[in-house]
Write an enzyme that holds these catalytic residues in place. Structure first.
Site, PDB file in Angstrom:
ATOM      1  N   GLU A  31      10.047  32.001  45.376  1.00 39.44           N
ATOM      2  CA  GLU A  31       9.593  33.406  45.363  1.00 39.44           C
ATOM      3  C   GLU A  31      10.661  34.383  44.887  1.00 39.44           C
ATOM      4  OE1 GLU A  31       8.657  35.497  48.873  1.00 39.44           O
ATOM      5  OE2 GLU A  31      10.613  35.199  49.756  1.00 39.44           O
ATOM      6  N   ASN A  32      11.949  33.964  44.937  1.00 40.33           N
ATOM      7  CA  ASN A  32      13.024  34.870  44.509  1.00 40.33           C
ATOM      8  C   ASN A  32      13.715  34.387  43.232  1.00 40.33           C
ATOM      9  OD1 ASN A  32      12.733  36.631  46.766  1.00 40.33           O
ATOM     10  ND2 ASN A  32      13.756  35.081  48.015  1.00 40.33           N
ATOM     11  N   ASN A  59       6.613  36.014  51.087  1.00 38.51           N
ATOM     12  CA  ASN A  59       6.217  37.410  51.278  1.00 38.51           C
ATOM     13  C   ASN A  59       6.383  38.269  50.027  1.00 38.51           C
ATOM     14  OD1 ASN A  59       8.982  36.737  52.010  1.00 38.51           O
ATOM     15  ND2 ASN A  59       9.262  38.910  52.412  1.00 38.51           N
ATOM     16  N   HIS A  60       7.139  37.780  49.021  1.00 36.47           N
ATOM     17  CA  HIS A  60       7.313  38.556  47.779  1.00 36.47           C
ATOM     18  C   HIS A  60       6.272  38.220  46.720  1.00 36.47           C
ATOM     19  CE1 HIS A  60      11.893  39.151  48.677  1.00 36.47           C
ATOM     20  NE2 HIS A  60      11.121  39.959  49.368  1.00 36.47           N
ATOM     21  N   HIS A 143       7.365  29.828  55.667  1.00 41.41           N
ATOM     22  CA  HIS A 143       8.188  30.922  55.155  1.00 41.41           C
ATOM     23  C   HIS A 143       8.201  32.032  56.207  1.00 41.41           C
ATOM     24  CE1 HIS A 143      10.168  32.653  51.641  1.00 41.41           C
ATOM     25  NE2 HIS A 143       9.666  33.804  52.022  1.00 41.41           N
ATOM     26  N   HIS A 168      12.926  31.358  53.731  1.00 42.12           N
ATOM     27  CA  HIS A 168      12.896  32.829  53.795  1.00 42.12           C
ATOM     28  C   HIS A 168      14.180  33.466  54.299  1.00 42.12           C
ATOM     29  CE1 HIS A 168      11.514  36.976  54.252  1.00 42.12           C
ATOM     30  NE2 HIS A 168      11.865  36.939  55.512  1.00 42.12           N
ATOM     31  N   HIS A 170      17.268  32.271  54.065  1.00 47.21           N
ATOM     32  CA  HIS A 170      18.343  31.994  53.098  1.00 47.21           C
ATOM     33  C   HIS A 170      19.617  31.445  53.737  1.00 47.21           C
ATOM     34  CE1 HIS A 170      16.667  35.007  49.863  1.00 47.21           C
ATOM     35  NE2 HIS A 170      15.707  34.536  50.629  1.00 47.21           N
TER      36      HIS A 170
HETATM   37 FE   FE2 Z   1      10.818  35.597  51.684  1.00 48.70          FE
END
Ligand code: FE2
Length: 250
Positions: A31-32, A59-60, A143, A168, A170
């Site tokens: 997602e990132n 969530n992104h 997540h 999520h 990290h």
């Molecule tokens: Fe996230």
């Protein structure tokens, strides 16, 4: 995985690492992957070509609208299952491991401190039943922000899925284990990306936002790049026998 540094180490190291460790199947939370806060179709396809069998999100997911039509079509890139039922994409999928064994991957979003549209415990039992009808090996990417929620979900699913892997936050947690029922679990698999940072972001920018409460445009950091994750061994029935964290320095 996070930003250009995360993508670079995945492109450079993931295939070799798969060979070295004898990995049959690899799921990546992406997602990132773009600029540290979203992912688009082109980068998702590149990740799949670099050794990821399935990409999960979080969530992104809707930060850029362009991902919607891609998710509606994709069988390999999935988004959390407990988003609005009116949004595009799928919350779980099945893909073959290197030896042909079907592997189901379920993507769920936590509720604590994230406020998912639907609570994960509301949907997880039916999702796991559906996934187990298609595959004996079932991986759940949870997540979520809170370790309590991650530990609770892993315990709730113990004996019903192969692994519950948290993403999520990290920061790789020191709790990789196999639960009594045969489910591997780790609260957070860690971050593939720049660790000389505040969870991927240039530290001075993250600190400035926290100190002042004012808007600061975040930029991905560059230094201290690592590939992190977890390696899970299981039998043909999907019962896990080991769960080990992975950390590779660039
Ligand atoms: Fe996230």
């Amino acid at each position: 995985m996070f930003g250009v540094p995360g993508r670079r180490i995945v492109e450079e190291r993931l295939s070799g690492l798969r060979e070295e460790l004898g990995i049959d199947f690899c799921a990546v939370n992406g997602e990132n992957a773009a600029d540290g806060d979203h992912v688009g179709p082109r980068i998702a396809d590149k990740l799949l070509a670099s050794g990821a069998d399935v990409i999960t999100l979080g969530n992104h997911v809707w930060r850029r609208a362009e991902i919607g039509p891609y998710l509606a079509e994709s069988e390999r890139t999935i988004r959390p299952a407990n988003l609005s039922s009116n949004s595009p994409g799928r919350g779980w999928t099945v893909a073959p491991a290197a030896d042909g064994t079907p592997v189901a991957v379920v993507n769920l979003l936590g509720h604590l401190f994230i406020d998912s549209p639907v609570g994960p415990f509301e949907v997880v039992d039916e999702l796991v039943d559906q996934a187990r009808n298609r595959a004996k090996v079932v991986l759940v990417d949870f997540h979520a922000e809170a370790t309590s929620e991650k530990v609770a979900l892993a315990r709730w699913l113990d004996g019903r899925v192969t692994a519950v892997v948290g993403t999520h936050t990290h920061v790789q947690t020191n709790d990789a284990r196999v639960l009594p029922g045969g489910t591997a679990a780790i609260s957070d698999a860690g971050m593939t990306g720049p660790h000389d940072s505040v969870i991927g972001v240039q530290a001075d920018l993250a600190i400035a936002r926290m100190r002042t409460g004012m808007p600061v445009r975040f930029k991905p950091a560059e230094g201290g790049v690592r590939l992190e994750g977890a390696v899970i061994e299981c039998d043909g029935d999907g019962r896990a026998s080991s769960c080990e964290p992975v950390r590779v320095e660039e």
